[in-house]
Design an enzyme around this catalytic site. Structure first.
Site, PDB file in Angstrom:
ATOM      1  N   GLU A 169       0.841  -1.194   0.000  1.00  0.00           N
ATOM      2  CA  GLU A 169       0.000   0.000   0.000  1.00  0.00           C
ATOM      3  C   GLU A 169       0.880   1.249   0.000  1.00  0.00           C
ATOM      4  O   GLU A 169       1.861   1.316   0.722  1.00  0.00           O
ATOM      5  CB  GLU A 169      -0.910  -0.024   1.238  1.00  0.00           C
ATOM      6  CG  GLU A 169      -1.901   1.110   1.287  1.00  0.00           C
ATOM      7  CD  GLU A 169      -2.640   1.280  -0.042  1.00  0.00           C
ATOM      8  OE1 GLU A 169      -3.323   0.348  -0.480  1.00  0.00           O
ATOM      9  OE2 GLU A 169      -2.496   2.347  -0.669  1.00  0.00           O
ATOM     10  N   LYS A 224       8.338  -1.455  -2.450  1.00  0.00           N
ATOM     11  CA  LYS A 224       7.672  -0.717  -1.365  1.00  0.00           C
ATOM     12  C   LYS A 224       8.714  -0.122  -0.404  1.00  0.00           C
ATOM     13  O   LYS A 224       8.643   1.060  -0.053  1.00  0.00           O
ATOM     14  CB  LYS A 224       6.713  -1.664  -0.615  1.00  0.00           C
ATOM     15  CG  LYS A 224       6.095  -1.077   0.635  1.00  0.00           C
ATOM     16  CD  LYS A 224       5.232   0.145   0.358  1.00  0.00           C
ATOM     17  CE  LYS A 224       5.000   0.946   1.611  1.00  0.00           C
ATOM     18  NZ  LYS A 224       4.211   2.137   1.439  1.00  0.00           N
ATOM     19  N   CYS A 280       6.307   4.466   9.402  1.00  0.00           N
ATOM     20  CA  CYS A 280       6.915   3.636   8.358  1.00  0.00           C
ATOM     21  C   CYS A 280       8.293   4.038   7.841  1.00  0.00           C
ATOM     22  O   CYS A 280       9.116   3.159   7.591  1.00  0.00           O
ATOM     23  CB  CYS A 280       5.949   3.516   7.196  1.00  0.00           C
ATOM     24  SG  CYS A 280       4.442   2.666   7.691  1.00  0.00           S
TER      25      CYS A 280
HETATM   26  P1  NAD Z   1      -1.840  -0.422  12.657  1.00  0.00           P
HETATM   27  O1  NAD Z   1      -1.041  -0.720  13.850  1.00  0.00           O
HETATM   28  O2  NAD Z   1      -2.638   0.845  12.580  1.00  0.00           O
HETATM   29  O3  NAD Z   1      -2.887  -1.611  12.394  1.00  0.00           O
HETATM   30  C1  NAD Z   1      -2.574  -2.954  12.444  1.00  0.00           C
HETATM   31  C2  NAD Z   1      -3.740  -3.707  13.073  1.00  0.00           C
HETATM   32  O4  NAD Z   1      -3.488  -5.102  12.978  1.00  0.00           O
HETATM   33  C3  NAD Z   1      -3.943  -3.409  14.553  1.00  0.00           C
HETATM   34  O5  NAD Z   1      -5.250  -2.907  14.773  1.00  0.00           O
HETATM   35  C4  NAD Z   1      -3.722  -4.765  15.243  1.00  0.00           C
HETATM   36  O6  NAD Z   1      -4.547  -4.983  16.366  1.00  0.00           O
HETATM   37  C5  NAD Z   1      -4.060  -5.718  14.116  1.00  0.00           C
HETATM   38  N1  NAD Z   1      -3.511  -7.071  14.295  1.00  0.00           N
HETATM   39  C6  NAD Z   1      -2.254  -7.434  14.654  1.00  0.00           C
HETATM   40  N2  NAD Z   1      -2.139  -8.766  14.674  1.00  0.00           N
HETATM   41  C7  NAD Z   1      -3.353  -9.269  14.337  1.00  0.00           C
HETATM   42  C8  NAD Z   1      -3.852 -10.601  14.188  1.00  0.00           C
HETATM   43  N3  NAD Z   1      -3.085 -11.667  14.374  1.00  0.00           N
HETATM   44  N4  NAD Z   1      -5.150 -10.764  13.851  1.00  0.00           N
HETATM   45  C9  NAD Z   1      -5.947  -9.673  13.652  1.00  0.00           C
HETATM   46  N5  NAD Z   1      -5.523  -8.407  13.772  1.00  0.00           N
HETATM   47  C10 NAD Z   1      -4.232  -8.204  14.106  1.00  0.00           C
HETATM   48  O7  NAD Z   1      -0.851  -0.504  11.418  1.00  0.00           O
HETATM   49  P2  NAD Z   1      -0.986   0.241  10.011  1.00  0.00           P
HETATM   50  O8  NAD Z   1      -0.500   1.630  10.124  1.00  0.00           O
HETATM   51  O9  NAD Z   1      -2.351  -0.026   9.459  1.00  0.00           O
HETATM   52  O10 NAD Z   1       0.104  -0.546   9.156  1.00  0.00           O
HETATM   53  C11 NAD Z   1      -0.108  -1.885   8.762  1.00  0.00           C
HETATM   54  C12 NAD Z   1       0.947  -2.259   7.726  1.00  0.00           C
HETATM   55  O11 NAD Z   1       0.799  -1.422   6.575  1.00  0.00           O
HETATM   56  C13 NAD Z   1       2.382  -2.064   8.198  1.00  0.00           C
HETATM   57  O12 NAD Z   1       3.176  -3.082   7.645  1.00  0.00           O
HETATM   58  C14 NAD Z   1       2.785  -0.727   7.593  1.00  0.00           C
HETATM   59  O13 NAD Z   1       4.173  -0.650   7.353  1.00  0.00           O
HETATM   60  C15 NAD Z   1       2.032  -0.736   6.291  1.00  0.00           C
HETATM   61  N6  NAD Z   1       1.687   0.588   5.756  1.00  0.00           N
HETATM   62  C16 NAD Z   1       1.220   1.566   6.592  1.00  0.00           C
HETATM   63  C17 NAD Z   1       0.851   2.796   6.069  1.00  0.00           C
HETATM   64  C18 NAD Z   1       0.341   3.900   6.951  1.00  0.00           C
HETATM   65  O14 NAD Z   1       0.133   5.002   6.444  1.00  0.00           O
HETATM   66  N7  NAD Z   1       0.111   3.687   8.236  1.00  0.00           N
HETATM   67  C19 NAD Z   1       0.913   3.028   4.676  1.00  0.00           C
HETATM   68  C20 NAD Z   1       1.377   1.988   3.867  1.00  0.00           C
HETATM   69  C21 NAD Z   1       1.749   0.773   4.409  1.00  0.00           C
HETATM   70  C1  UGA Z   2       4.490   7.660   3.753  1.00  0.00           C
HETATM   71  C2  UGA Z   2       4.507   7.619   2.230  1.00  0.00           C
HETATM   72  O1  UGA Z   2       4.313   8.943   1.728  1.00  0.00           O
HETATM   73  C3  UGA Z   2       3.429   6.696   1.697  1.00  0.00           C
HETATM   74  O2  UGA Z   2       3.537   6.581   0.277  1.00  0.00           O
HETATM   75  C4  UGA Z   2       3.598   5.308   2.324  1.00  0.00           C
HETATM   76  O3  UGA Z   2       2.569   4.452   1.895  1.00  0.00           O
HETATM   77  C5  UGA Z   2       3.560   5.441   3.832  1.00  0.00           C
HETATM   78  O4  UGA Z   2       4.604   6.350   4.262  1.00  0.00           O
HETATM   79  C6  UGA Z   2       3.811   4.150   4.548  1.00  0.00           C
HETATM   80  O5  UGA Z   2       4.362   3.233   3.995  1.00  0.00           O
HETATM   81  O6  UGA Z   2       3.442   4.161   5.721  1.00  0.00           O
HETATM   82  P1  UGA Z   2       3.069   8.918   5.600  1.00  0.00           P
HETATM   83  O7  UGA Z   2       4.165   8.494   6.497  1.00  0.00           O
HETATM   84  O8  UGA Z   2       1.685   8.633   5.999  1.00  0.00           O
HETATM   85  O9  UGA Z   2       3.261   8.246   4.154  1.00  0.00           O
HETATM   86  O10 UGA Z   2       3.155  10.485   5.338  1.00  0.00           O
HETATM   87  P2  UGA Z   2       4.130  11.412   4.450  1.00  0.00           P
HETATM   88  O11 UGA Z   2       3.317  12.437   3.814  1.00  0.00           O
HETATM   89  O12 UGA Z   2       5.019  10.622   3.588  1.00  0.00           O
HETATM   90  O13 UGA Z   2       4.998  12.119   5.581  1.00  0.00           O
HETATM   91  C7  UGA Z   2       5.979  11.431   6.332  1.00  0.00           C
HETATM   92  C8  UGA Z   2       6.756  12.421   7.175  1.00  0.00           C
HETATM   93  O14 UGA Z   2       7.551  13.266   6.353  1.00  0.00           O
HETATM   94  C9  UGA Z   2       5.872  13.368   7.990  1.00  0.00           C
HETATM   95  O15 UGA Z   2       6.436  13.562   9.253  1.00  0.00           O
HETATM   96  C10 UGA Z   2       5.875  14.645   7.185  1.00  0.00           C
HETATM   97  O16 UGA Z   2       5.633  15.803   7.966  1.00  0.00           O
HETATM   98  C11 UGA Z   2       7.283  14.621   6.638  1.00  0.00           C
HETATM   99  N1  UGA Z   2       7.418  15.424   5.395  1.00  0.00           N
HETATM  100  C12 UGA Z   2       6.763  15.055   4.270  1.00  0.00           C
HETATM  101  C13 UGA Z   2       8.256  16.532   5.394  1.00  0.00           C
HETATM  102  O17 UGA Z   2       8.882  16.879   6.424  1.00  0.00           O
HETATM  103  N2  UGA Z   2       8.397  17.243   4.237  1.00  0.00           N
HETATM  104  C14 UGA Z   2       7.755  16.906   3.084  1.00  0.00           C
HETATM  105  O18 UGA Z   2       7.951  17.606   2.061  1.00  0.00           O
HETATM  106  C15 UGA Z   2       6.917  15.781   3.111  1.00  0.00           C
END
Ligand code: NAD
Ligand code: UGA
Length: 483
Positions: A169, A224, A280
């Site tokens: 994602e 990713k 992340c």
């Molecule tokens: P999160 O902590 O918000 O959510 C994860 C959820 O999974 C939690 O609610 C937890 O209780 C649940 N969980 C854990 N083990 C479980 C199990 N065995 N059965 C059922 N539920 C279970 O995490 P997130 O931010 O959603 O991130 C999830 C993944 O996506 C990570 O690998 C992260 O790197 C990736 N990712 C996150 C973002 C982001 O913006 N947060 C963007 C892209 C990718």
């Molecule tokens: C980031 C990536 O942008 C997503 O594509 C990815 O899916 C995600 O991580 C993930 O894998 O979790 P996110 O962390 O939600 O998304 O937010 P960003 O907008 O990337 O910002 C990350 C950090 O960088 C923040 O603290 C933000 O304030 C900072 N940032 C961002 C800056 O300081 N300057 C910028 O120009 C942009």
């Protein structure tokens, strides 16, 4: 598509699982989406009739939930049933950096992924497509396959079989709905073409076909990590230049604008700030570092680790500037912290720069009053009062020993009385409209505003009689170095 897809299960109802499945459910009204989680409180919040109480704040999410929830989108803790009936299962659980044992501080902790794979192996029926939605180390698909296949042989249910795909994602928090609605690309990695087509048929409901990329599974997993590493690297680059601006008289805003006009560089992701946060960037870079070290690519590991090192240094640099500017001590001085989320438009505080900066100031004896429009006091307490420390984290050990707990949270912005300084750490829109003429009357003189996000109107602040420090603004060079 030959396969008939009717039901989808998503394990993990977090910042990715929740919005992603909500978007899919809104675009594919004929499919059923069951989002399950072990966290009962989280599921309860997802089912709350008061949409302002959803567990995550994302602009546009409430409306989509109102249109889909309990129609073709269901949130529950009934993991068994959701897996049993699913044709496709997304694993969307957390993958934080390991804090203990082998690879601690760098590699991802895969225990939640493993637990999910074991649940899938235990309950699934017939043929199931298992999709890695979580961000995972390269070759995790192999681990998942092993768990699923060993269950297959241990199990007398001969008819079960799996295809494992990677579909990382790329949404960013705060713009998740927009990103999901109009993604730059959808990446599907795998070797089973039929399964890849089945998964892509869901996205085709709203994503143009040319944006759906097929790769081998390892390229998808690595792409990713690489994507996040490149984005984070841009922020460390621009933040390192902001430090040069401050000592040379250049201005980071002007430098960013100038380099961003080069179409090869592009203007996005060039805002200098207090250092990247979020759950992340750091985790994914450290994952890449771990991978490089594992394969004896030590120079590669060092290169990427420096992106995280600069970020840590930069956050420390900001708290140091605040202390130096306030005559070398912030002890017992009231400092207003504006913003605790790691960026605007999210309630997420994971790895927020505000955590490190606030901890540094607390160690210096400051009396903090923290405002954030979407973050709760409980979240701040969890972030600032944590007792956990990594073996090699000296700063955190120091904090645990010296944490005087001098912070308070305020929901209101009526917090400027007797403050020595105001620090803007998150770029929330409402901070742009603060009436500085009123604020300055309440503060101790000389009064300071430290703007780490460059969102405050410099003229208004200065006209009101406040001193302003803006990140990367070299014109203030002489003023600051006087202290
Ligand atoms: P999160 O902590 O918000 O959510 C994860 C959820 O999974 C939690 O609610 C937890 O209780 C649940 N969980 C854990 N083990 C479980 C199990 N065995 N059965 C059922 N539920 C279970 O995490 P997130 O931010 O959603 O991130 C999830 C993944 O996506 C990570 O690998 C992260 O790197 C990736 N990712 C996150 C973002 C982001 O913006 N947060 C963007 C892209 C990718
Ligand atoms: C980031 C990536 O942008 C997503 O594509 C990815 O899916 C995600 O991580 C993930 O894998 O979790 P996110 O962390 O939600 O998304 O937010 P960003 O907008 O990337 O910002 C990350 C950090 O960088 C923040 O603290 C933000 O304030 C900072 N940032 C961002 C800056 O300081 N300057 C910028 O120009 C942009």
């Amino acid at each position: 598509m030959n396969m008939s897809i009717k039901k989808i299960c998503c394990i993990g109802a977090g910042y990715v699982g929740g919005p992603t499945m909500t978007m899919m459910a809104s675009k594919c009204p004929d499919l059923i989406f069951n989002v399950v989680d072990i966290n009962k409180e989280r599921i309860k919040s997802w089912n709350n009739t008061d949409l302002s109480k959803l567990p995550i704040f994302e602009p546009g999410l409430e409306k989509l939930i109102a249109n889909t929830r309990n129609k073709n989108l269901f949130f529950s803790t009934n993991i068994k049933e959701a897996i049993e009936t699913a044709d496709i299962i997304f694993i969307s659980v957390n993958t934080p950096t390991k804090t203990k044992g082998l690879g601690a501080g760098k590699s991802s902790d895969l225990k939640w992924v493993e637990a999910s794979a074991r649940e899938v192996a235990k309950y699934s029926k017939g043929y199931t497509i298992v999709v890695e939605k979580s961000t995972l180390p390269v070759r995790t698909a192999e681990v998942i396959e092993k768990i699923l296949n060993s269950a297959e042989t241990n199990n007398s249910r001969k008819e079960i079989s799996f295809s494992v795909l990677s579909n990382p994602e790329f949404l960013a928090e705060g713009t998740a709905i927009k990103d999901l609605d109009n993604p730059d690309r959808v990446l599907i990695g795998g070797k089973d073409e039929e399964a890849m087509n089945a998964l892509s048929s869901i996205y085709k409901a709203w994503v143009p076909e040319e944006k759906i990329l097929f790769t081998n599974i390892w390229s998808s997993e690595l792409a990713k990590l690489t994507s996040n590493a490149f984005l984070a690297q841009r922020i460390s680059s621009i933040n390192s230049i902001s430090a040069i601006c401050e000592v040379t008289g250049a201005d980071i805003q002007e430098v960013s604008r100038a380099i961003g006009k080069d179409t090869r560089i592009g203007s996005k992701f060039l805002d200098s700030g207090p250092g990247f946060g979020g759950s992340c960037f750091k985790k994914d870079i450290l994952n890449l570092v771990y991978l490089a070290e594992f394969f004896d690519l030590h120079e590669v590991a060092k290169f990427w680790e420096s992106v995280v090192d600069i970020n840590n240094w930069h956050q420390k640099r900001i708290s140091t500037i605040v202390v130096k500017t306030l005559f070398g001590s912030v002890a017992n001085k009231k400092l207003v912290i504006l913003g605790f989320a790691f960026k605007a438009n999210t309630n997420d505080t994971r790895e927020s720069a505000a955590i490190k900066i606030c901890k540094d100031l607390i160690i210096e004896g400051a009396d903090l009053i923290i405002h954030d429009p979407k973050v709760s006091s409980k979240q701040i307490e969890n972030a600032l009062d944590t007792r956990e420390s990594l073996d090699n984290d000296k700063d955190q050990k120091n904090y645990i020993q010296n944490n005087l707990g001098k912070w308070r949270f305020s929901k209101s912005l009526d917090i400027f009385d007797n403050a020595h300084a105001i620090l803007v750490l998150t770029e929330w829109e409402e901070y742009k409209y603060i009436n500085w003429d009123k604020v300055v009357k309440k503060m101790v003189k000389p009064s300071w505003v430290f703007d780490s996000r460059s969102i405050i109107n410099a003229n208004e602040v200065k006209k009101a009689g406040l001193n302003l420090w803006r990140l990367g603004d070299g014109s203030q060079k002489n003023e600051i170095s006087n202290f």
